[in-house]
Write a protein that holds these residues in place. Structure first.
Motif, short mmCIF file in Angstrom:
data_model
loop_
_atom_site.label_atom_id
_atom_site.label_comp_id
_atom_site.label_asym_id
_atom_site.label_seq_id
_atom_site.Cartn_x
_atom_site.Cartn_y
_atom_site.Cartn_z
N VAL A 54 0.84 -1.20 0.00
CA VAL A 54 0.00 0.00 0.00
C VAL A 54 0.87 1.25 0.00
O VAL A 54 0.41 2.34 0.35
CB VAL A 54 -1.04 0.01 1.15
CG1 VAL A 54 -1.96 -1.21 1.01
CG2 VAL A 54 -0.38 0.06 2.51
N GLY A 55 2.14 1.12 -0.39
CA GLY A 55 2.94 2.29 -0.71
C GLY A 55 3.95 2.76 0.34
O GLY A 55 4.63 3.75 0.12
N MET A 56 4.02 2.08 1.47
CA MET A 56 5.04 2.44 2.47
C MET A 56 6.37 1.76 2.15
O MET A 56 6.42 0.83 1.36
CB MET A 56 4.61 1.97 3.86
CG MET A 56 3.69 2.94 4.55
SD MET A 56 3.08 2.24 6.09
CE MET A 56 1.37 2.04 5.60
N ASN A 57 7.42 2.23 2.82
CA ASN A 57 8.72 1.58 2.69
C ASN A 57 9.16 1.02 4.03
O ASN A 57 9.88 1.67 4.78
CB ASN A 57 9.77 2.59 2.21
CG ASN A 57 9.35 3.29 0.95
OD1 ASN A 57 8.78 2.68 0.05
ND2 ASN A 57 9.62 4.58 0.87
N PRO A 58 8.73 -0.18 4.36
CA PRO A 58 9.15 -0.74 5.64
C PRO A 58 10.59 -1.26 5.56
O PRO A 58 11.00 -1.80 4.54
CB PRO A 58 8.17 -1.89 5.86
CG PRO A 58 7.74 -2.29 4.49
CD PRO A 58 7.82 -1.06 3.63
N ILE A 59 11.31 -1.05 6.62
CA ILE A 59 12.70 -1.50 6.75
C ILE A 59 12.77 -2.31 8.04
O ILE A 59 12.34 -1.79 9.09
CB ILE A 59 13.68 -0.31 6.89
CG1 ILE A 59 13.50 0.73 5.80
CG2 ILE A 59 15.12 -0.77 7.06
CD1 ILE A 59 14.18 0.42 4.50
N ILE A 60 13.28 -3.51 7.98
CA ILE A 60 13.31 -4.35 9.18
C ILE A 60 14.73 -4.45 9.73
O ILE A 60 15.66 -4.73 8.98
CB ILE A 60 12.80 -5.77 8.86
CG1 ILE A 60 11.41 -5.68 8.24
CG2 ILE A 60 12.78 -6.62 10.12
CD1 ILE A 60 10.92 -7.00 7.74
N LYS A 161 13.59 -0.41 -5.87
CA LYS A 161 13.20 -1.46 -6.80
C LYS A 161 12.16 -2.40 -6.18
O LYS A 161 11.96 -3.53 -6.68
CB LYS A 161 14.43 -2.28 -7.22
CG LYS A 161 15.43 -1.48 -8.05
CD LYS A 161 14.92 -1.26 -9.47
CE LYS A 161 15.97 -0.51 -10.28
NZ LYS A 161 15.50 -0.28 -11.64
N GLY A 162 11.55 -2.00 -5.07
CA GLY A 162 10.47 -2.78 -4.52
C GLY A 162 10.88 -3.89 -3.57
O GLY A 162 10.04 -4.68 -3.14
N PHE A 163 12.17 -3.96 -3.22
CA PHE A 163 12.60 -4.97 -2.25
C PHE A 163 12.39 -4.47 -0.82
O PHE A 163 12.45 -3.27 -0.56
CB PHE A 163 14.09 -5.29 -2.44
CG PHE A 163 14.41 -5.94 -3.76
CD1 PHE A 163 14.10 -7.27 -3.98
CD2 PHE A 163 15.02 -5.22 -4.78
CE1 PHE A 163 14.40 -7.87 -5.21
CE2 PHE A 163 15.30 -5.80 -6.00
CZ PHE A 163 15.00 -7.13 -6.22
N ILE A 164 12.16 -5.40 0.09
CA ILE A 164 12.08 -5.05 1.52
C ILE A 164 13.42 -5.41 2.14
O ILE A 164 13.80 -6.58 2.17
CB ILE A 164 10.95 -5.85 2.22
CG1 ILE A 164 9.59 -5.52 1.59
CG2 ILE A 164 10.95 -5.57 3.72
CD1 ILE A 164 8.46 -6.43 2.06
N PRO A 165 14.18 -4.43 2.64
CA PRO A 165 15.46 -4.74 3.26
C PRO A 165 15.28 -5.31 4.67
O PRO A 165 14.50 -4.79 5.46
CB PRO A 165 16.18 -3.38 3.33
CG PRO A 165 15.36 -2.43 2.53
CD PRO A 165 13.96 -2.98 2.54
N VAL A 166 16.02 -6.37 4.96
CA VAL A 166 16.02 -6.98 6.30
C VAL A 166 17.47 -6.90 6.79
O VAL A 166 18.37 -7.43 6.12
CB VAL A 166 15.56 -8.45 6.23
CG1 VAL A 166 15.61 -9.10 7.61
CG2 VAL A 166 14.17 -8.54 5.63
N ILE A 167 17.69 -6.25 7.91
CA ILE A 167 19.06 -5.90 8.31
C ILE A 167 19.50 -6.58 9.60
O ILE A 167 18.83 -6.46 10.64
CB ILE A 167 19.16 -4.37 8.50
CG1 ILE A 167 18.73 -3.65 7.22
CG2 ILE A 167 20.59 -3.96 8.89
CD1 ILE A 167 18.46 -2.17 7.41
N ALA A 168 20.65 -7.26 9.51
CA ALA A 168 21.28 -7.82 10.71
C ALA A 168 22.22 -6.77 11.28
O ALA A 168 23.05 -6.22 10.56
CB ALA A 168 22.05 -9.09 10.34
N PRO A 169 22.11 -6.49 12.59
CA PRO A 169 22.80 -5.34 13.19
C PRO A 169 24.29 -5.60 13.48
O PRO A 169 24.68 -5.78 14.62
CB PRO A 169 22.02 -5.09 14.48
CG PRO A 169 21.52 -6.44 14.87
CD PRO A 169 21.28 -7.20 13.59
#
Lengths: 285, 285, 285, 285, 285, 285
Positions: A54-60, A161-169
């Motif tokens: 729905v148009g947000m940019n979630p970053i995990i 480009k439409g990917f959802i980034p998932v980040i290890a700290p």
């Protein structure tokens, strides 16, 4: 049919929130108990996919404490902590990285992709995302770092480009040594660097309580000022401390709203974002 | 809280449909009784705004029969019909245009904008959208046209910038004379030209009935072949005829699914698109 | 051949003006008698198409006074004016909109398209182009608005794709109610919002006269200061007042030149833009 | 005023031609007497600037015969010709290049820039524009080449940024040796490579004559078939031969119209392009 | 194999320099003896092609003194100089242009293309690159100009599409008359206008010497301050003066480093840019 | 100075290869002994960074065999192999993933970034890069997959923004279960999907030998036909078999050249790509 119409109305109720957050970035710190139940995990990634569509940019940004310790023990190493920080020698650092990057990160990526999103899992090393310095401490903590700079290039590339980034700290210092970073602080710094709209911590408590009485009703909205008071009274303490500090820092650097919500509630993220009924505690300036 | 979680689940149920229609064009013909109740009108435009926000490209084509006739009568002109077509002399054509373009079209635009969408109302003249030829007929129908070519440039321009196009079904011929066009047929031709995913007719009936018994349960899925049979038996007749013909033509030219749904049901569009429970009748190849 | 070469020379004489206005926006207010003769109307739209083809961005704002009143009378309504403003109740507003948007606007669009341009007709509602507030007045004027904000998004969208925007001067307020706006003022506000190079009023007089003697030679260049003087002396009055006020406002907000020219002269626009011999009156800072 | 209106009408008469050639490429071969009178030269470059401003992409290919020979003589070299081709030894080639590239080309560039265009002068070497092979001939012609490939990259680059390319007809072979090329043939090959709309030769004759009688009226339209006949009868001969051959080749490879026009007429190019009254001879398929 | 590995190591040693200059502009003034030996010429253009391929934007400005004079003599004209400036009457100007643009420029272009680069040769006239004013002087120098403005549009256009611009140092004044410009000064002005990273003069001396003793070891790094001193002592004089002045001006306008290097050393450019061992003299702020 | 010039010549010798591979993709499979010496590892990543800076798109696929087994043993698990394939139960799969993704992949990423490149490490899960099916086998191999589809979206995204992708050879099947894949085969499939110019295997042998005599001189160029013969004679066997098969498949699907080279030679990649002296064995169609 009645029931269907009810459903349509629920969709429509979400519309003002969809509009409000259209094109906005939301950083979600995801850890603790919410990562243990497979039903909860699925509920969370679906919320995130929904946000993306729905148009947000979630970053995990995810943590990984308990799994790291249990894996260390399997290998015959005893986890050691000082003031809540894991004492991280070279060998421990290797194990932390394997578990965070090679296990937890990929499980989240997999879960998102399985549910129809397009996730890419990276660590703070990839694309030089997180630059750290060794944390100063009386007792040497080893490879425990403090975030000094976030290079958002790889996040913008993936996001665009439409990917959802998932980040290890994890991060690297000027010698390219690898460091363990507190995930709460990493999430806050990433939110600041991306000028995110919101920073959300998915925890395994109901929110911030007004007193030591653990049956108390959580505070729904907390100002930075009051948060500082609760810290002084030790009512905010333990694992809640870095989260609250991360929220305060984010607020100081321009993030509008920060949230500490109960990840054990199904669809906690959607509830927080798409309804007026906040869940858990919201910390504001 | 329980209730909130229920709501979140409803949002999540919509996710597979949001994915499926992401980036797809849906042409909606909107007319009849659904245009009369203000609650229904609002429900429909909200559905359309929702579609736009979750990544679809809705295109609205509207009709205007009853209002045109009533306005003609106010001006002392008597509407005349031959085989369902309005006999349209120059004066009638002027009135048709004023009512369609200057009243109905702008009301829809206004309603969308009021509810937070960005609509732009145009007629088939603007940007040379609809090119027609005079309809051949034994009895001269006057300025009644048949669509010969759709020039999608203005639609692509509006769509590409986030506007929702609202189209009044008029066109011009090689002499740039203005013609009245059947809105059902205009919607079908526009859907074909845009290679739309779906063509949806919002009507004021429950769907296509299997017999002349008007209490019969509507047919939920109808093939083109069976539609032709029902036409021969005159079970499909009257105002339903041009809609069914428009569906058949659209299917022949590559549109995957066409729908005749009951616009009197609140949020009929969302129900049709975001649930498996089709409402009204779907005509397929 | 001689004659042909003469013609080529005329083209070449236009070259410095083509260069000067290349890529520039010119807002043209078009109304009054110039809209009545079909030869004049054609001459004007051809001028505008020419401007578009040689690299300018013409924007048309039209009025519609006489046709609105005559249509109201057909419907048995009596037009009422207070200080030059049409008292506009709900019913009148509907008629104004139908005539402006559904008749006059589309006639201009049609004429442009017929002559080889690509026009798109919109009203101030479309794409939320014109936002108004109710005009304050001792005697309630009803739905008469004052422009408060121009949202140029739809104009830039159309312009960027080679369309010529034709604008009916209506707007909506914060409740999305529709308001009638003075076309001269709408043209001025649009010119300001687009940082137009020029604002041109096509009228049915020879220009601004220096005295009440109506056979006087029009003033060719007028400063704002002198315009104010002529207003005080009531030499500028009547329908010329809002035009001159619109010019003054545009000049105050950065438009370089404003023109009040005689639309009854064939190709008045081309003459104004492509020759040094100004026609009518130019108002400058 | 009457006269001004007449002028505006002339501009308007050009509109259908402006539309027709909008965005189209026209290759103009410019040489001979038209390059000698400074009034004519100016008239031609102004025509070209006009073409550029009204949306065409004019490309100029120039010759240079007489000036080369006169310069050679200044240096004490005697020009030698075989079958109309200049016998070109290394030293001659150097002189050809200096005169074409360092004198004639820059004069045209300068004239265009002086009159308000943006010209860039290049030779067939720049950006590897023209690749040649040594022309086969019984008598060795030295560095006389035949075009084998046009690399349009530099032309598209210049054109895309609003520059007018001016081309000196030289090329290089596989050893990067420099060759003299017939300018007529170079123009034709460039027109083919660019899929130009038109190829125009500006000459110093009135057109192609139907007979050896030099007072005959030039043929206005000639088919390839008839051109071949006139060649057989030696009515087309001398300097006209390579032009006619260049036209025939261009027509065979898809150019729609080719023209041999009289560059001694003021604004010959504009007349050819912006009026129906063709001047000189048009060769068509 | 050993030897090959050595070679690979050399490539790798260049990597830090490749990184450092990635995307940066380097203006190279090329003239004098370095233009006479064909081995040296080839070495220089190959260096430039290498620079282009590894991501830099080299821009070449060339001189042409000796060839111009020798060509003038061939034509029976006697070159005249005042204070190092060529007295340039109209006829001389024509010869200068023919030699610079039609001979030297094209030779460099050809050499680059032969070695696999994509060069485009232009003069300061093309695309209005160099605008000049007549140089003031007690004794009239004729068409000798001083650079007043650089219009980088054509350079950016060529550069952006992978072409290497090769520039002949001519310019035009407000009357579009052609002027001869000192090539050193042209290079400096172009470097300033392009905000180049470096400005390099390829000369035929070993660098700037610390004394009149011509066997002295050249100064490796010189500050502007010390350069001024050496000028006062006449140790910097003759043809070195305009180069040093060009360097000083460039440094004042923000260029970081300027170099006067010995073009007689094979691959002098690569050595200067890709090794720490500077050759010749570097002038810095 | 002599020595410096020698160095410059070496750079220049690389130029034809830089041109040849400009913009081309090279997939490098990196594994075995070349991953053990830290000097070699650094030499390889520097080669890859060099390739990126001179315009190639290198893609790295790494293996990890020995480290996985040693880590399994640390955890008390005994590695089991059938026909060269690791029998991979759920627990083994988890360990494989942790070591490949969380250790080896990040070490390569870190080494590249440390040396000035921008690497991003991903697995076949990220962005749904590698889709597999369970490998059919008489003895159940557990989670051992065969590549069925490569989704190059994430690679193109990273590549387009200047990142070097480093890929751990894992994939997911239709149930999103994770599978171990042979790295040689993964490299081959990725090369095919990207239409790579070259596929290079960095091994710890000198190349393919013509006989069982291990002191034999490696074959420098091998056709697919001869490779098949050597396989039949069991001269190609063991760990070389999947590499040769991967080469053959790549050649069949359009890759032009495949190489099996000795990663123990310093800068083996640069030598292979930037010199004519191939090292190891090249397999061609």
């Amino acid at each position: 049919m009645e029931k269907l119409i009810e459903k349509a109305k629920v969709l429509i109720e979400a519309l003002p929130y969809i509009k409000k957050f259209y094109g906005k970035t939301v950083v979600v710190k995801y850890g603790g108990k919410a990562m243990e139940s497979s039903a909860l995990k699925e509920s969370i990634v679906i919320d995130i996919i929904f946000m993306k569509y729905v148009g947000m940019n979630p970053i995990i940004v995810h943590g990984g404490g308990p799994e790291i310790s249990s894996f260390m023990e399997k290998l015959g190493n005893k986890p050691k902590f000082v003031n809540g920080f894991r004492v991280t020698d070279k060998n421990t650092m290797n194990i932390v990285e394997m578990v965070l990057v090679g296990k937890i990160n990929k499980e989240i990526v997999n879960l998102i992709n399985k549910n129809g999103g397009k996730a890419v899992g990276i660590s703070g090393k990839d694309g030089n995302l997180i630059f750290v310095e060794k944390k100063k401490s009386k007792i040497d903590l080893g490879f425990v770092g403090e975030v000094k700079k976030i290079n958002t290039e790889i996040l913008n590339t993936l996001d665009g480009k439409g990917f959802i980034p998932v980040i290890a700290p994890l991060g690297t210092d000027k010698n390219n040594d690898t460091y363990n970073i507190n995930a709460d602080s990493a999430a806050s710094e990433i939110a600041i660097a991306l000028k995110a709209e919101k920073l959300v911590f998915l925890t395994d408590v109901r929110g911030i309580l007004p007193s030591k009485n653990k049956f108390a009703i959580p505070i729904s909205t907390l100002t930075v000022k009051d948060a500082v008071k609760l810290k002084k009274k030790n009512i905010i303490d333990g694992g809640m401390l870095p989260k609250v500090d991360a929220c305060i820092k984010a607020l100081q650097y321009g993030i509008k709203k920060t949230h500490i919500i109960d990840g054990r509630i199904m669809h906690a993220l959607l509830l927080e974002i798409f309804t007026d009924k906040g869940i858990g505690t919201e910390i504001v300036k």
